[in-house]
Structure formats: C-alpha cells, structure tokens
Motif scaffolding. Structure first.
Motif, PDB file in Angstrom:
ATOM      1  N   ALA A   1      90.283  48.277  34.671  1.00 29.46           N
ATOM      2  CA  ALA A   1      89.432  47.269  35.318  1.00 29.46           C
ATOM      3  C   ALA A   1      88.137  47.911  35.835  1.00 29.46           C
ATOM      4  CB  ALA A   1      90.189  46.634  36.487  1.00 29.46           C
ATOM      5  N   PHE A   2      87.132  47.057  36.048  1.00 30.48           N
ATOM      6  CA  PHE A   2      85.862  47.477  36.661  1.00 30.48           C
ATOM      7  C   PHE A   2      85.277  48.689  35.926  1.00 30.48           C
ATOM      8  CE2 PHE A   2      88.633  45.863  40.161  1.00 30.48           C
ATOM      9  CZ  PHE A   2      87.972  44.668  40.365  1.00 30.48           C
ATOM     10  N   ASP A   3      84.668  49.617  36.689  1.00 26.90           N
ATOM     11  CA  ASP A   3      84.128  50.851  36.106  1.00 26.90           C
ATOM     12  C   ASP A   3      85.119  52.005  36.300  1.00 26.90           C
ATOM     13  OD1 ASP A   3      83.928  50.934  38.837  1.00 26.90           O
ATOM     14  OD2 ASP A   3      81.792  51.422  38.912  1.00 26.90           O
ATOM     15  N   HIS A   4      86.408  51.671  36.400  1.00 28.55           N
ATOM     16  CA  HIS A   4      87.388  52.702  36.731  1.00 28.55           C
ATOM     17  C   HIS A   4      87.595  53.723  35.622  1.00 28.55           C
ATOM     18  CE1 HIS A   4      89.248  50.318  40.346  1.00 28.55           C
ATOM     19  NE2 HIS A   4      87.938  50.443  40.411  1.00 28.55           N
ATOM     20  N   ALA A   5      87.293  53.363  34.362  1.00 25.84           N
ATOM     21  CA  ALA A   5      87.376  54.357  33.281  1.00 25.84           C
ATOM     22  C   ALA A   5      86.308  55.436  33.497  1.00 25.84           C
ATOM     23  CB  ALA A   5      87.196  53.680  31.919  1.00 25.84           C
ATOM     24  N   GLU A   6      85.104  55.016  33.887  1.00 31.18           N
ATOM     25  CA  GLU A   6      84.013  55.966  34.170  1.00 31.18           C
ATOM     26  C   GLU A   6      84.377  56.858  35.358  1.00 31.18           C
ATOM     27  OE1 GLU A   6      80.161  54.095  34.969  1.00 31.18           O
ATOM     28  OE2 GLU A   6      79.680  55.753  36.327  1.00 31.18           O
ATOM     29  N   ILE A   7      84.951  56.257  36.387  1.00 30.62           N
ATOM     30  CA  ILE A   7      85.340  57.019  37.580  1.00 30.62           C
ATOM     31  C   ILE A   7      86.406  58.057  37.221  1.00 30.62           C
ATOM     32  CG2 ILE A   7      86.473  56.858  39.844  1.00 30.62           C
ATOM     33  CD1 ILE A   7      85.126  54.119  40.208  1.00 30.62           C
ATOM     34  N   LEU A   8      87.389  57.653  36.423  1.00 29.72           N
ATOM     35  CA  LEU A   8      88.452  58.578  36.021  1.00 29.72           C
ATOM     36  C   LEU A   8      87.899  59.727  35.171  1.00 29.72           C
ATOM     37  CD1 LEU A   8      91.763  56.693  35.563  1.00 29.72           C
ATOM     38  CD2 LEU A   8      91.562  59.156  35.837  1.00 29.72           C
ATOM     39  N   ASP A   9      86.993  59.392  34.240  1.00 25.50           N
ATOM     40  CA  ASP A   9      86.355  60.444  33.427  1.00 25.50           C
ATOM     41  C   ASP A   9      85.675  61.472  34.326  1.00 25.50           C
ATOM     42  OD1 ASP A   9      87.082  59.419  31.033  1.00 25.50           O
ATOM     43  OD2 ASP A   9      85.122  58.571  30.528  1.00 25.50           O
ATOM     44  N   TYR A  10      84.959  60.963  35.314  1.00 29.09           N
ATOM     45  CA  TYR A  10      84.223  61.836  36.229  1.00 29.09           C
ATOM     46  C   TYR A  10      85.199  62.709  37.030  1.00 29.09           C
ATOM     47  CZ  TYR A  10      80.701  63.105  39.747  1.00 29.09           C
ATOM     48  OH  TYR A  10      79.849  63.792  40.580  1.00 29.09           O
ATOM     49  N   ALA A  11      86.299  62.111  37.479  1.00 25.38           N
ATOM     50  CA  ALA A  11      87.284  62.854  38.278  1.00 25.38           C
ATOM     51  C   ALA A  11      87.943  63.956  37.446  1.00 25.38           C
ATOM     52  CB  ALA A  11      88.342  61.894  38.831  1.00 25.38           C
ATOM     53  N   VAL A  12      88.284  63.647  36.190  1.00 29.09           N
ATOM     54  CA  VAL A  12      88.904  64.647  35.318  1.00 29.09           C
ATOM     55  C   VAL A  12      87.919  65.788  35.062  1.00 29.09           C
ATOM     56  CG1 VAL A  12      89.794  65.071  32.982  1.00 29.09           C
ATOM     57  CG2 VAL A  12      90.521  63.027  34.235  1.00 29.09           C
ATOM     58  N   ALA A  13      86.655  65.440  34.817  1.00 24.61           N
ATOM     59  CA  ALA A  13      85.639  66.469  34.567  1.00 24.61           C
ATOM     60  C   ALA A  13      85.477  67.367  35.791  1.00 24.61           C
ATOM     61  CB  ALA A  13      84.302  65.811  34.200  1.00 24.61           C
ATOM     62  N   ARG A  14      85.460  66.767  36.983  1.00 23.24           N
ATOM     63  CA  ARG A  14      85.324  67.548  38.212  1.00 23.24           C
ATOM     64  C   ARG A  14      86.517  68.489  38.383  1.00 23.24           C
ATOM     65  NH1 ARG A  14      83.613  67.284  44.177  1.00 23.24           N
ATOM     66  NH2 ARG A  14      82.416  65.443  43.672  1.00 23.24           N
ATOM     67  N   LEU A  15      87.727  67.973  38.154  1.00 18.80           N
ATOM     68  CA  LEU A  15      88.932  68.800  38.293  1.00 18.80           C
ATOM     69  C   LEU A  15      88.902  69.956  37.293  1.00 18.80           C
ATOM     70  CD1 LEU A  15      91.790  69.475  39.254  1.00 18.80           C
ATOM     71  CD2 LEU A  15      92.647  67.642  37.791  1.00 18.80           C
ATOM     72  N   ARG A  16      88.503  69.677  36.050  1.00 19.81           N
ATOM     73  CA  ARG A  16      88.483  70.729  35.023  1.00 19.81           C
ATOM     74  C   ARG A  16      87.447  71.804  35.346  1.00 19.81           C
ATOM     75  NH1 ARG A  16      89.825  66.809  29.777  1.00 19.81           N
ATOM     76  NH2 ARG A  16      92.076  66.959  30.171  1.00 19.81           N
ATOM     77  N   ARG A  17      86.276  71.386  35.867  1.00 19.09           N
ATOM     78  CA  ARG A  17      85.263  72.370  36.285  1.00 19.09           C
ATOM     79  C   ARG A  17      85.802  73.201  37.437  1.00 19.09           C
ATOM     80  NH1 ARG A  17      81.262  68.535  36.190  1.00 19.09           N
ATOM     81  NH2 ARG A  17      81.299  68.313  38.438  1.00 19.09           N
ATOM     82  N   LYS A  18      86.432  72.514  38.392  1.00 18.68           N
ATOM     83  CA  LYS A  18      86.838  73.161  39.633  1.00 18.68           C
ATOM     84  C   LYS A  18      87.957  74.179  39.419  1.00 18.68           C
ATOM     85  CE  LYS A  18      86.825  72.117  44.376  1.00 18.68           C
ATOM     86  NZ  LYS A  18      86.039  71.286  45.263  1.00 18.68           N
ATOM     87  N   VAL A  19      88.840  73.909  38.449  1.00 18.88           N
ATOM     88  CA  VAL A  19      89.971  74.812  38.250  1.00 18.88           C
ATOM     89  C   VAL A  19      89.501  76.170  37.741  1.00 18.88           C
ATOM     90  CG1 VAL A  19      90.609  74.286  35.848  1.00 18.88           C
ATOM     91  CG2 VAL A  19      92.392  74.784  37.521  1.00 18.88           C
ATOM     92  N   ALA A  20      88.300  76.196  37.149  1.00 20.79           N
ATOM     93  CA  ALA A  20      87.769  77.447  36.598  1.00 20.79           C
ATOM     94  C   ALA A  20      87.301  78.403  37.697  1.00 20.79           C
ATOM     95  CB  ALA A  20      86.620  77.149  35.637  1.00 20.79           C
TER      96      ALA A  20
END
Lengths: 235, 235
Positions: free
Chosen positions: A124-143
């Motif tokens: 729903a809504f722009d939640h796919a965009e929000i999830l993409d952003y969250a996954v990208a942030r987590l993947r950057r951060k784990v490095a």
C-alpha cells in the motif's frame, strides 16, 4: 481550489520497518489493511502519532503490537511527506523507524504476516519505496558498523555471524576473509565455550562486547517507556 | 489528565539549518522570535508545514524567505518530536533539513542575522541540540563525500577548496596532503585557466564534474517548485 483547502490539515504517522533473520534471509512483518484506501493489501505496521507521545515510543509500541517483541536496535530512517502519498486520505507525513530483532515471534499477531524482503507482496501507499530505502540503509550500514549484532542471539559462532551478514547483504561472503576480519575485531569476545552437540571440532562461541556503543546508537538511546496506545497498526 | 488531552493534537513544522562559509568559518542564519514562547531569542528558520506542500518545498521556501538564495544542496537531517520540546506550545514535530549555500546574501532579511557556528547566541526550543547535530553531520559528511562542492563558487583554486574544508572541520589541514588527495579525485576538473590578478605563479582554477552525482543527493533531487507560502519564519 487551493491545495490547503483540498488537504485540510497535515497529520503525522509513525511507521516501522522491522527486520529479522530467518532461513538465511532478511524478513519483515507486514499488516493487512482493513480499510480503504488499499483495503486488503499489505502495509508497514504503524499508526498516527498520539499527542504527547515520543516518536521512538510510538515506533516501539507498534513493534510490540505487531510482534510482541522488543527490538535490539531502533533508528529513525527518514520522514516521507509527499501530499499525494496517502491515496486521497489527506496529507499524512510518516516518520519511519527501522528496527532489528534478534528472533522472530513464535506466533503472529492477527492480520500480521512475515515476508522475505526479496519476495514482498504488492504494498500500500509508498511503502515499497520506503522498504527499498530501509533495506539499502541496512545493507550499507552492515559494512561499517556492528549492526549485525542486533540480529544475533547472546552467543554465536563465527559461521552463524557470517550467515547473518550474508542474509543481510544478499550474497555469499568468503569464509576465510570473514573469519580473519571479525576475529581481529575488539568488539567480538571469545567466550571460551563451544557450541554443544557438535562432537567433532565444536566451533567456538563468541559474544559482542556490550560495553562498546554502536557507531550510531539511533533513537533507542533516547527512547523512554510510555503507556501503550490503542492504535490502528497500519498507516 | 491524559497526555492526549494536554497536548490536543500533533502539529508539524519544517525547519532548516542553512550553512554558508564566510571569513574561513561556518555560518548559519537565525531568526529572532517575535512571539512567545522564547520571544526575543534566536531560532532556526522554519514554519508550519502547509497542507498539500512537500517537505523539501517547505524547506526551500523557508530558505528563500530567510536568505533570498537558492541552496546548492538540501538534505533531510532528522525529525525531532519530543512532546516537551515546544515549551508549552503544543506537541510540535519538526522535520529538519540542512542546506548549503555557495555564498551569503548581500543583504539580510528583516529579523535575520548570521552567526558563526562556534559563536552562537542562546537558542529557542531544542534548536541548540539540532544545530549541534547538523554541524556533526556536515563534518562527518565532508570526510567521505563531495559536499564541500556545495559551498564553492563555479571555479576555485585548491587553496580555496582546502580553506573551505578547514572552515567546515574547524581545524587546519596539511596543504601538501590535501592537494595530493584532491588532485587525484576524478570529480575535480582542471579548467586550464588560472586565477587572474596573481602575477607570480597564478594558481590553477578547478571546477567540479557536475555529471557525477553526489554519494547522497538528498531530498533536493526529489524537490519540485511550489508557490511560496506566507509563513512565520520561526518554529
């Protein structure tokens, strides 16, 4: 008609992207919407911010309502405020948090289901965009941070830690390089114990040095407990 | 009395930390508050979010009203939402942006004054904490991104670029190391021209390769223009 008349007023919601590891992949819980707009589709758990409540308290309460669990990490992600993002339901600004859990719940709350981030339903809504952003942030951060810690139980083997990293970044890592890099980390403590039930060369158990703080300890450090609100777990 | 009754409703504001370089230091414009709470003290420029308006558009409009200038960089910083932060003026959540200007305005808008970040006056609300956080983010970011670009004119010498970095980090940098590091950057283009009016060994002029995007291009990439609101420039 001016935009101000059409939209009436701005309202504020807090949503949370909740990550946990399961079956060597990254999973998130989603909530099925019970009303329009987007009735019947899946959305991030969240709800309106109650007056007088802190943003992180609101995120923690959503997390409790959705999973019954307390996060090992909570951090503010971003605020989304495009007036068109709410599908005609007024101008809603969502402050979004992301959280890490060290386990998934035994039982799912009503209307809640977990999905792997690589196999999400239509959102729903722009939640796919929000999830993409969250996954990208987590993947950057784990490095560059010890964020994988938040997904681990109290003690773990190096193989389990590598598998957690692999689940987060989404591809295999070289075991020898990984072991070399992490054995030299001052944050990783050898417990002197070994994994039980492994008769031949039982692997060493490690734990994180909890006296060291995260590079970014996020909003959790500032969160205080507050009474639970009754709120619509989707927004 | 429940918190909900005391606070009534949640309102949303957008404030902007606007950075520019002047006299080899980092400066920000502040706005003198004309009403309670904190009447007469200095605050970050900002105002309530108008229904139907984007968050970055709101930040850009504040910037225009405060400085008359268009930023070379705009990025969402964080959302502050502690219910007590508004000094009894209801529960106000502020989404804060930070912006970089490549120059300071010739003339200051009414009620606006610029201050060096190392010599700030007493600030209203939690704006001192917000400013500290913005300065820390900028200082971290300048180490790994091309954010200093946003503070520079179209062409510049390596000395001018180093002085900009020094103003941002707040301490001197080794000129030889700096030159070596930045001459090898693919983003820095030798214009083939030299600074005029320097008779002896005139220094080379460089420009940034604008075809390369920022590591994080922030919210500006998503911002669209919108009509200007009349708004209280403090919040």
């Amino acid at each position: 008609m001016a935009a101000q008349d059409f939209y009436g007023s701005v309202s504020l919601a807090v949503s949370t992207v909740i990550f946990a590891l399961k079956d060597r992949a990254l999973w998130v819980p989603l909530v099925r919407r019970e009303r329009e707009p987007y009735k019947g589709t899946w959305a991030l758990p969240g709800g309106p911010l109650s007056p007088g409540r802190n943003l992180p308290d609101s995120a923690l309460s959503t997390l409790e309502a959705t999973t019954g669990l307390t996060p090992s990490y909570l951090e503010q992600l971003y605020a989304w405020g495009n007036p068109e993002r709410s599908g005609g339901d007024g101008h809603v600004v969502s402050v979004v948090y992301w959280a890490a859990l060290s386990s998934t719940p035994d039982q799912e709350a009503k209307g809640v289901a977990w999905f792997p981030v690589d196999g999400l339903p239509s959102l729903a809504f722009d939640h796919a965009e929000i999830l993409d952003y969250a996954v990208a942030r987590l993947r950057r951060k784990v490095a560059y941070s010890r964020i994988a810690h938040s997904f681990m139980p109290e003690t773990f083997t190096l193989t389990e830690l590598r598998e957690a990293h692999e689940a987060i970044v989404g591809h295999p890592l070289d075991p020898a390089n990984f072991a070399r890099q992490f054995r030299s980390s001052p944050a990783l403590i050898d417990t002197g114990r070994h994994r039980e039930g492994t008769p031949f060369r039982p692997p060493r158990l490690y734990r994180y040095d909890s006296s060291l703080t995260y590079a970014d300890d996020g909003a959790l450090a500032r969160a205080s407990s507050a009474p639970d609100d009754t709120q619509d777990p989707t927004c």
